[in-house]
Structure formats: structure tokens, C-alpha cells
Design an enzyme around this catalytic site. Structure first.
Site, PDB file in Angstrom:
ATOM      1  N   ASN A   9      -6.499   0.796   3.081  1.00 37.60           N
ATOM      2  CA  ASN A   9      -6.680   2.161   3.580  1.00 37.60           C
ATOM      3  C   ASN A   9      -7.772   2.833   2.753  1.00 37.60           C
ATOM      4  O   ASN A   9      -7.549   3.167   1.596  1.00 37.60           O
ATOM      5  CB  ASN A   9      -5.342   2.920   3.440  1.00 37.60           C
ATOM      6  CG  ASN A   9      -5.481   4.407   3.727  1.00 37.60           C
ATOM      7  OD1 ASN A   9      -6.459   4.836   4.357  1.00 37.60           O
ATOM      8  ND2 ASN A   9      -4.509   5.194   3.270  1.00 37.60           N
ATOM      9  N   TRP A  10      -8.940   3.019   3.388  1.00 43.27           N
ATOM     10  CA  TRP A  10     -10.067   3.595   2.643  1.00 43.27           C
ATOM     11  C   TRP A  10      -9.918   5.105   2.450  1.00 43.27           C
ATOM     12  O   TRP A  10     -10.706   5.709   1.734  1.00 43.27           O
ATOM     13  CB  TRP A  10     -11.377   3.318   3.389  1.00 43.27           C
ATOM     14  CG  TRP A  10     -11.827   1.892   3.351  1.00 43.27           C
ATOM     15  CD1 TRP A  10     -11.091   0.795   2.987  1.00 43.27           C
ATOM     16  CD2 TRP A  10     -13.133   1.409   3.690  1.00 43.27           C
ATOM     17  NE1 TRP A  10     -11.853  -0.341   3.084  1.00 43.27           N
ATOM     18  CE2 TRP A  10     -13.113   0.008   3.519  1.00 43.27           C
ATOM     19  CE3 TRP A  10     -14.310   2.006   4.131  1.00 43.27           C
ATOM     20  CZ2 TRP A  10     -14.223  -0.793   3.765  1.00 43.27           C
ATOM     21  CZ3 TRP A  10     -15.416   1.217   4.390  1.00 43.27           C
ATOM     22  CH2 TRP A  10     -15.379  -0.171   4.201  1.00 43.27           C
ATOM     23  N   LYS A  11      -8.940   5.712   3.113  1.00 49.53           N
ATOM     24  CA  LYS A  11      -8.792   7.181   3.091  1.00 49.53           C
ATOM     25  C   LYS A  11     -10.140   7.815   3.469  1.00 49.53           C
ATOM     26  O   LYS A  11     -10.879   7.235   4.257  1.00 49.53           O
ATOM     27  CB  LYS A  11      -8.299   7.668   1.727  1.00 49.53           C
ATOM     28  CG  LYS A  11      -7.106   6.858   1.222  1.00 49.53           C
ATOM     29  CD  LYS A  11      -6.456   7.494   0.050  1.00 49.53           C
ATOM     30  CE  LYS A  11      -5.452   6.540  -0.549  1.00 49.53           C
ATOM     31  NZ  LYS A  11      -4.387   7.210  -1.232  1.00 49.53           N
ATOM     32  N   HIS A  95       1.360   8.570   7.042  1.00 42.42           N
ATOM     33  CA  HIS A  95       1.003   8.389   5.631  1.00 42.42           C
ATOM     34  C   HIS A  95       1.436   9.647   4.868  1.00 42.42           C
ATOM     35  O   HIS A  95       1.357  10.757   5.394  1.00 42.42           O
ATOM     36  CB  HIS A  95      -0.509   8.157   5.494  1.00 42.42           C
ATOM     37  CG  HIS A  95      -0.912   7.730   4.123  1.00 42.42           C
ATOM     38  ND1 HIS A  95      -1.035   8.623   3.073  1.00 42.42           N
ATOM     39  CD2 HIS A  95      -1.209   6.509   3.606  1.00 42.42           C
ATOM     40  CE1 HIS A  95      -1.400   7.956   1.980  1.00 42.42           C
ATOM     41  NE2 HIS A  95      -1.503   6.679   2.279  1.00 42.42           N
ATOM     42  N   GLU A  97       0.048  11.365   2.714  1.00 40.30           N
ATOM     43  CA  GLU A  97      -0.980  12.421   2.626  1.00 40.30           C
ATOM     44  C   GLU A  97      -1.018  13.231   3.912  1.00 40.30           C
ATOM     45  O   GLU A  97      -1.263  14.437   3.892  1.00 40.30           O
ATOM     46  CB  GLU A  97      -2.348  11.791   2.301  1.00 40.30           C
ATOM     47  CG  GLU A  97      -2.399  11.338   0.851  1.00 40.30           C
ATOM     48  CD  GLU A  97      -3.360  10.197   0.551  1.00 40.30           C
ATOM     49  OE1 GLU A  97      -4.233   9.896   1.387  1.00 40.30           O
ATOM     50  OE2 GLU A  97      -3.215   9.594  -0.534  1.00 40.30           O
ATOM     51  N   GLU A 167       5.891   3.303   0.635  1.00 36.28           N
ATOM     52  CA  GLU A 167       4.953   3.813  -0.361  1.00 36.28           C
ATOM     53  C   GLU A 167       5.595   4.986  -1.099  1.00 36.28           C
ATOM     54  O   GLU A 167       5.559   6.120  -0.607  1.00 36.28           O
ATOM     55  CB  GLU A 167       3.678   4.310   0.321  1.00 36.28           C
ATOM     56  CG  GLU A 167       2.959   3.268   1.125  1.00 36.28           C
ATOM     57  CD  GLU A 167       1.491   3.627   1.308  1.00 36.28           C
ATOM     58  OE1 GLU A 167       0.664   2.858   0.818  1.00 36.28           O
ATOM     59  OE2 GLU A 167       1.197   4.666   1.895  1.00 36.28           O
ATOM     60  N   GLY A 173      -2.003   6.431  -5.672  1.00 35.63           N
ATOM     61  CA  GLY A 173      -3.191   6.921  -6.359  1.00 35.63           C
ATOM     62  C   GLY A 173      -2.936   7.388  -7.784  1.00 35.63           C
ATOM     63  O   GLY A 173      -3.793   8.025  -8.397  1.00 35.63           O
ATOM     64  N   SER A 211      -0.583   2.111  -5.737  1.00 34.13           N
ATOM     65  CA  SER A 211      -1.270   1.584  -6.931  1.00 34.13           C
ATOM     66  C   SER A 211      -1.154   0.071  -7.062  1.00 34.13           C
ATOM     67  O   SER A 211      -1.011  -0.446  -8.176  1.00 34.13           O
ATOM     68  CB  SER A 211      -0.765   2.289  -8.198  1.00 34.13           C
ATOM     69  OG  SER A 211      -1.041   3.673  -8.124  1.00 34.13           O
ATOM     70  N   GLY A 232      -4.712   1.313  -1.254  1.00 37.38           N
ATOM     71  CA  GLY A 232      -5.646   2.436  -1.168  1.00 37.38           C
ATOM     72  C   GLY A 232      -6.874   2.169  -2.013  1.00 37.38           C
ATOM     73  O   GLY A 232      -7.761   1.403  -1.632  1.00 37.38           O
ATOM     74  N   GLY A 233      -6.916   2.788  -3.196  1.00 38.04           N
ATOM     75  CA  GLY A 233      -8.109   2.722  -4.052  1.00 38.04           C
ATOM     76  C   GLY A 233      -8.671   1.326  -4.250  1.00 38.04           C
ATOM     77  O   GLY A 233      -9.886   1.125  -4.183  1.00 38.04           O
TER      78      GLY A 233
HETATM   79  C1  PEP Z   1      -2.392   4.431   0.086  1.00 36.84           C
HETATM   80  O1  PEP Z   1      -3.239   5.291   0.249  1.00 36.84           O
HETATM   81  O2  PEP Z   1      -1.710   4.077   1.058  1.00 36.84           O
HETATM   82  C2  PEP Z   1      -2.193   3.853  -1.244  1.00 36.84           C
HETATM   83  C3  PEP Z   1      -1.225   3.003  -1.427  1.00 36.84           C
HETATM   84  O3  PEP Z   1      -3.076   4.237  -2.228  1.00 36.84           O
HETATM   85  P1  PEP Z   1      -3.257   3.589  -3.696  1.00 36.84           P
HETATM   86  O4  PEP Z   1      -3.248   2.096  -3.533  1.00 36.84           O
HETATM   87  O5  PEP Z   1      -4.585   4.119  -4.164  1.00 36.84           O
HETATM   88  O6  PEP Z   1      -2.114   4.059  -4.520  1.00 36.84           O
END
Ligand code: PEP
Length: 252
Positions: A9-11, A95, A97, A167, A173, A211, A232-233
Site C-alpha cells: 500500500n503506497w498510501k 483502512h 487511515e 492491522e 507506520g 510496520s 505500507g512504508g
Molecule cells: C499500511 O498502511 O497498511 C501499513 C501497514 O503501513 P506500515 O507498513 O507503514 O505500518
């Protein structure tokens, strides 16, 4: 049969040059991957076409969100049908967010899942508790309620188009990850909740997100109820993301 999936997920990150660089590296390095993992890239919607044009067949593409409605006067929204029309096969739904920053409700989540089905997309339903909820001992109940609210209307063969991503909000993040044991316990509880809803629970893929990095992925993915990850990141760096894809074990 449940699939092993790693989805990035590039957000709201990336650019056309990142698409070229990252997806080209993925194309060449994925050829040697033999663990059966399905790799999904979920860029901002504006870059979906670029990713699809650059990606080779082994990479699936998704969107980060779809509208609750089929079409019409909803300025700024993107429909599930449009995502399908471009060639997407997945959409994230709910999600944290979206829930926290945009006030997305369980009702909207359920409506978006319906839209995903109508468009032939697989919905990755995101669920997870906040730190407060975990510390008060409510984590499993919160997640179970999100599962019921999002998936109560799913029937029969529609379950094939459902993936659940657990999650924990406090792990997204932040650099904090659930331990492999805690994540496994929650995944087992999610599978029970799915069975209670009438799902073929052993066939639904459950992903862990929060993470995930190259150095913690293998421990998480080796748990019996964890079928891969939502990243994500770390999905914005080709080498790191590829290492995470490689961390999926060949056999359950
Ligand atoms: C996400 O945005 O779904 C996520 C898991 O982010 P990160 O891996 O950066 O915690």
C-alpha cells in the site's frame, strides 16, 4: 484454497518515476520467486495505469479505496467499476487511515464491499484495534465487530473475493509490530469469527499489516493463520519489498 499474498500500500506516496524504477526492479527480481506468493501493488489511483503498463503478469494491482456508490454526482470519488475497468483486481476497504482521518463508518465499509463484488474486485478488508482498545483488553471484541459489520452480507462464492488484513492501528507506520504470537492469536480469532458468519474460514486469506519489514516478515508469515502481509512504508523500496515477498514460506 487460501492464497499467500503480499500487498504493498503506497498510501499517498510515489511518482511516475518511482513506478518505473520500482516496478521494473520487481519485474526482473520476481521471476526467480518460487514460493507461490501473489504480489499486489496498490498505488495512488492516478498511478494505477502506469503500474499496470509497467508490471508483468505476475504482479496484481489494486486501489486504496472505492466509492460506496456505483456512479453519479460524487465529485472526487472513484468507483469500483472504474478500478476494474483499468485492470485492477483488488481494492483495500476500511483502512484505518480512512476510518480515522475520513470518518469512514462500518456501514460505508459494507457498501464498498458490495461495490467491489459488483465490479469483480477482491476486497481486502482492513480491521484492527487502537492502542487504548488493546490495553483495555477489548482488541478481539473490536476486531470481531469490524468483521461482522463489514462482512455480514457476504454469501456463498463471494467469500472467494474477500481477504482480511489485520492491522493493529498502533503498529501502522510507527515501527512497532505485534509479536508473531499476538498476531497469530488475533488471526485465529478472526478465522473463528469468519466461520461464525458462514464463511469457508480456512479458505480466506488473512494478512498481517503494521510496520512489517524484511527483518520481521519471516517470523510473522510462518504463523499458521497468517497468509502474508499488507505492507505500507516498506513497499516503497523495491529491495525491502522483495525481501518481504521472499519471506513467505513455500508451504504452510
Ligand atoms: C499500511 O498502511 O497498511 C501499513 C501497514 O503501513 P506500515 O507498513 O507503514 O505500518
Amino acid at each position: 484454497m487460501r492464497r499467500k499474498i503480499v500487498a504493498g500500500n503506497w498510501k499517498m506516496n510515489g511518482s511516475r518515476s518511482l513506478v518505473k524504477q520500482l516496478v521494473s526492479t520487481m519485474n526482473s527480481d520476481l521471476t526467480g520467486l518460487d514460493n507461490g506468493v501473489e504480489v499486489v501493488i496498490i498505488p495512488p489511483a492516478l498511478y494505477v495505469s502506469d503500474v499496470i503498463e509497467t508490471a508483468e503478469r505476475s504482479i496484481q494491482v489494486g486501489v486504496q479505496n472505492v466509492a460506496c456508490w456505483e456512479s453519479g454526482a460524487y465529485t472526487g470519488e472513484i468507483s469500483a467499476a472504474m478500478a476494474g475497468d483499468l485492470g485492477c483486481s483488488y481494492t483495500l476497504i476500511g483502512h484505518s487511515e480512512r476510518r480515522q482521518l475520513f470518518g469512514e463508518t462500518d456501514e460505508q465499509v459494507a457498501a464498498k464491499i458490495d461495490q467491489a463484488f459488483s465490479a469483480g474486485l477482491t476486497a481486502i478488508l482492513c480491521v484492527g484495534e487502537t492502542l487504548e482498545q488493546r490495553e483495555s483488553g477489548a482488541a478481539e471484541a473490536v476486531v470481531a465487530e469490524q468483521i461482522r459489520a463489514g462482512l455480514a452480507g457476504v454469501a456463498d462464492e463471494q467469500w472467494q473475493r474477500i481477504v482480511v488484513a489485520y492491522e493493529p492501528v498502533w503498529a501502522i507506520g510507527t515501527g512497532k509490530t505485534a509479536t508473531a504470537e499476538d498476531a497469530q492469536a488475533m488471526h485465529a480469532s478472526i478465522r473463528k469469527e469468519l466461520a461464525a458468519l458462514g464463511a469457508p474460514a480456512n479458505d480466506v486469506s488473512l494478512l498481517y499489516g503494521g510496520s512489517v519489514k524484511a527483518d520481521n516478515a519471516a517470523a510473522l508469515f510462518s504463523q499458521p493463520d497468517i497468509d502474508g502481509g499488507l505492507i505500507g512504508g516498506a513497499s516503497l523500496k523495491a529491495d525491502e519489498f522483495l525481501s518481504i515477498c521472499r519471506a513467505v514460506p513455500r508451504e504452510y
